[in-house]
Motif scaffolding. Structure first.
Motif, PDB file in Angstrom:
ATOM      1  N   LEU A  59     -13.387  -2.796  10.929  1.00 15.25           N
ATOM      2  CA  LEU A  59     -12.813  -4.067  10.457  1.00 15.25           C
ATOM      3  C   LEU A  59     -11.509  -4.363  11.174  1.00 15.25           C
ATOM      4  O   LEU A  59     -11.263  -5.468  11.616  1.00 15.25           O
ATOM      5  N   TRP A  60     -10.694  -3.332  11.274  1.00 13.25           N
ATOM      6  CA  TRP A  60      -9.390  -3.460  11.877  1.00 13.25           C
ATOM      7  C   TRP A  60      -9.539  -3.815  13.352  1.00 13.25           C
ATOM      8  O   TRP A  60      -8.917  -4.737  13.852  1.00 13.25           O
ATOM      9  N   ALA A  61     -10.438  -3.067  14.024  1.00 14.51           N
ATOM     10  CA  ALA A  61     -10.650  -3.315  15.448  1.00 14.51           C
ATOM     11  C   ALA A  61     -11.227  -4.710  15.653  1.00 14.51           C
ATOM     12  O   ALA A  61     -10.843  -5.419  16.576  1.00 14.51           O
ATOM     13  N   SER A  82       3.753   6.550   9.791  1.00 13.58           N
ATOM     14  CA  SER A  82       2.640   7.281  10.399  1.00 13.58           C
ATOM     15  C   SER A  82       2.471   6.837  11.849  1.00 13.58           C
ATOM     16  O   SER A  82       2.417   7.651  12.755  1.00 13.58           O
ATOM     17  N   HIS A  83       2.416   5.537  12.078  1.00 10.18           N
ATOM     18  CA  HIS A  83       2.414   5.033  13.457  1.00 10.18           C
ATOM     19  C   HIS A  83       2.802   3.558  13.471  1.00 10.18           C
ATOM     20  O   HIS A  83       2.704   2.865  12.454  1.00 10.18           O
ATOM     21  N   ALA A  84       3.233   3.107  14.656  1.00 10.62           N
ATOM     22  CA  ALA A  84       3.952   1.826  14.743  1.00 10.62           C
ATOM     23  C   ALA A  84       3.026   0.636  15.011  1.00 10.62           C
ATOM     24  O   ALA A  84       3.409  -0.279  15.726  1.00 10.62           O
ATOM     25  N   HIS A  85       1.824   0.634  14.447  1.00 10.58           N
ATOM     26  CA  HIS A  85       0.978  -0.563  14.475  1.00 10.58           C
ATOM     27  C   HIS A  85       1.362  -1.478  13.314  1.00 10.58           C
ATOM     28  O   HIS A  85       1.953  -1.035  12.326  1.00 10.58           O
ATOM     29  N   LEU A  86       0.951  -2.761  13.436  1.00 14.68           N
ATOM     30  CA  LEU A  86       1.449  -3.775  12.493  1.00 14.68           C
ATOM     31  C   LEU A  86       1.032  -3.535  11.055  1.00 14.68           C
ATOM     32  O   LEU A  86       1.714  -4.000  10.141  1.00 14.68           O
ATOM     33  N   ASP A  87      -0.064  -2.801  10.823  1.00 17.02           N
ATOM     34  CA  ASP A  87      -0.509  -2.574   9.448  1.00 17.02           C
ATOM     35  C   ASP A  87       0.162  -1.368   8.781  1.00 17.02           C
ATOM     36  O   ASP A  87      -0.127  -1.073   7.617  1.00 17.02           O
ATOM     37  N   HIS A  88       1.049  -0.691   9.513  1.00 15.42           N
ATOM     38  CA  HIS A  88       1.766   0.456   8.931  1.00 15.42           C
ATOM     39  C   HIS A  88       3.276   0.353   9.116  1.00 15.42           C
ATOM     40  O   HIS A  88       4.028   0.996   8.381  1.00 15.42           O
ATOM     41  N   ALA A  89       3.691  -0.445  10.106  1.00 12.50           N
ATOM     42  CA  ALA A  89       5.127  -0.596  10.386  1.00 12.50           C
ATOM     43  C   ALA A  89       5.606  -2.034  10.204  1.00 12.50           C
ATOM     44  O   ALA A  89       6.809  -2.294  10.261  1.00 12.50           O
ATOM     45  N   GLY A 132      -2.243   9.855  20.528  1.00 10.67           N
ATOM     46  CA  GLY A 132      -3.579   9.457  20.978  1.00 10.67           C
ATOM     47  C   GLY A 132      -3.839   8.048  20.500  1.00 10.67           C
ATOM     48  O   GLY A 132      -3.937   7.115  21.288  1.00 10.67           O
ATOM     49  N   HIS A 133      -3.893   7.882  19.182  1.00 11.98           N
ATOM     50  CA  HIS A 133      -4.081   6.531  18.616  1.00 11.98           C
ATOM     51  C   HIS A 133      -2.873   5.655  18.971  1.00 11.98           C
ATOM     52  O   HIS A 133      -3.025   4.490  19.329  1.00 11.98           O
ATOM     53  N   THR A 134      -1.670   6.202  18.831  1.00  8.41           N
ATOM     54  CA  THR A 134      -0.466   5.662  19.469  1.00  8.41           C
ATOM     55  C   THR A 134       0.208   6.837  20.168  1.00  8.41           C
ATOM     56  O   THR A 134      -0.123   7.992  19.904  1.00  8.41           O
TER      57      THR A 134
HETATM   58 ZN   LIG Z   1      -3.294   2.015  14.074  1.00 12.35          ZN
END
Ligand SMILES: [Zn+2]
Length: 286
Positions: free
Chosen positions: A14-16, A96-103, A172-174
């Protein structure tokens, strides 16, 4: 309720899919309303339906791990109040990581709480750029930037009062994806909790030939070594779907004690990573 249809792959797909389509991204997958629920003594989920935010109580204030999307931040604050706390009791915000749905919500949460923000060097830079310049997403899907107050290295202990978390860099993911481990108590028993940043290989990540960033495949390999060796009784992650939070929350905190589920998740994930790497290596060699 958490939408059970999400599942591990569901959330990632969904996210992708949202990232492949800017119009869909505005729907913000996994960002439905969610009431807080208890995971262990002094540990609660305060995030959205699938996008995580964890509240950890110490004798010197509160720690928040992850800030959701920008639009999740006010709901995280509401959930903190629902548990009987004042948001100004939050002293530390981790990521956890700096993507828009977590940061995406961290700038607003820092402003509302006055807490210090700590992040890995690589994801801290991404956070300070508001998500822009990501190795895969480029300048799309930015969010309000926030400059971390400090940097965490692999293995670094982060202490507030009587709670100490350990940062494990699992890139890896970020490039600076950060897994957090910390001791918890569930039903009177000492346990080890682990919040995985993400192991998702987004569609389009290049692991062979011209890698998405130099060393991404080696990074995933190293991260799996860390994940598979880490103590993990209570398996948590940046998305509810990774650890079937809906099912477990319905059964109560003891259901979150799931070392077998944690092991099975990373064994399966490693198999998927190795198969994808082999597929891409074969394609690159053609
Ligand atoms: Zn992410």
């Amino acid at each position: 309720m958490i939408r059970k249809s999400f599942g591990i792959l569901g959330a990632a797909v969904l996210w992708a899919a949202a990232f492949a389509c800017p119009a869909a991204a505005q729907q913000e997958p996994g960002n439905g309303p969610m009431k807080p629920f208890a995971i262990a003594d002094g540990v609660w989920w305060v995030g959205a339906s699938d996008v995580a935010s964890y509240l950890i109580q110490t004798n010197k204030g509160l720690i928040l791990v992850d800030g959701g999307y920008e639009s999740t931040a006010p709901r995280i604050l509401d959930n903190i109040r629902r548990l009987g706390f004042d948001p100004t009791q939050v002293k530390l915000i981790l990521n956890s990581h700096a993507h828009l749905d977590h940061a995406g919500g961290i700038a607003a949460l820092k402003a509302a709480t006055g807490a210090k923000v700590l992040a890995s060097a690589e994801d801290g830079k991404l956070m300070a750029r508001g998500g822009k310049g990501d190795f895969y997403l480029g300048d799309k899907y930015g969010y309000p930037p926030v400059k971390p107050d400090g940097t965490v290295r692999d293995g670094q202990k982060v202490k507030l009062g009587n709670v100490t978390l350990t940062a494990r860099l699992t890139p890896g993911h970020t490039r600076g994806c950060t897994t957090w481990t910390f001791p918890v108590t569930v039903a009177g028993q000492a346990r080890q909790a682990l919040i995985m940043c993400s192991n998702t290989i987004l569609p389009g990540y290049k692991l062979a030939g011209a890698e998405s960033y130099p060393g991404i495949a080696a990074d995933f390999e190293k991260s799996y070594r860390i994940w598979r060796a880490a103590p993990c009784d209570v398996f948590l992650a940046s998305h509810a779907g990774f650890f079937r939070a809906a099912d477990k929350a319905a059964k109560g905190p003891e259901a979150f004690v799931d070392p077998e589920g944690c092991k099975a998740f990373f064994d399966k994930g490693y198999g998927i990573f190795r198969a994808e790497l082999a597929r891409q290596q074969a394609a690159a060699g053609r």
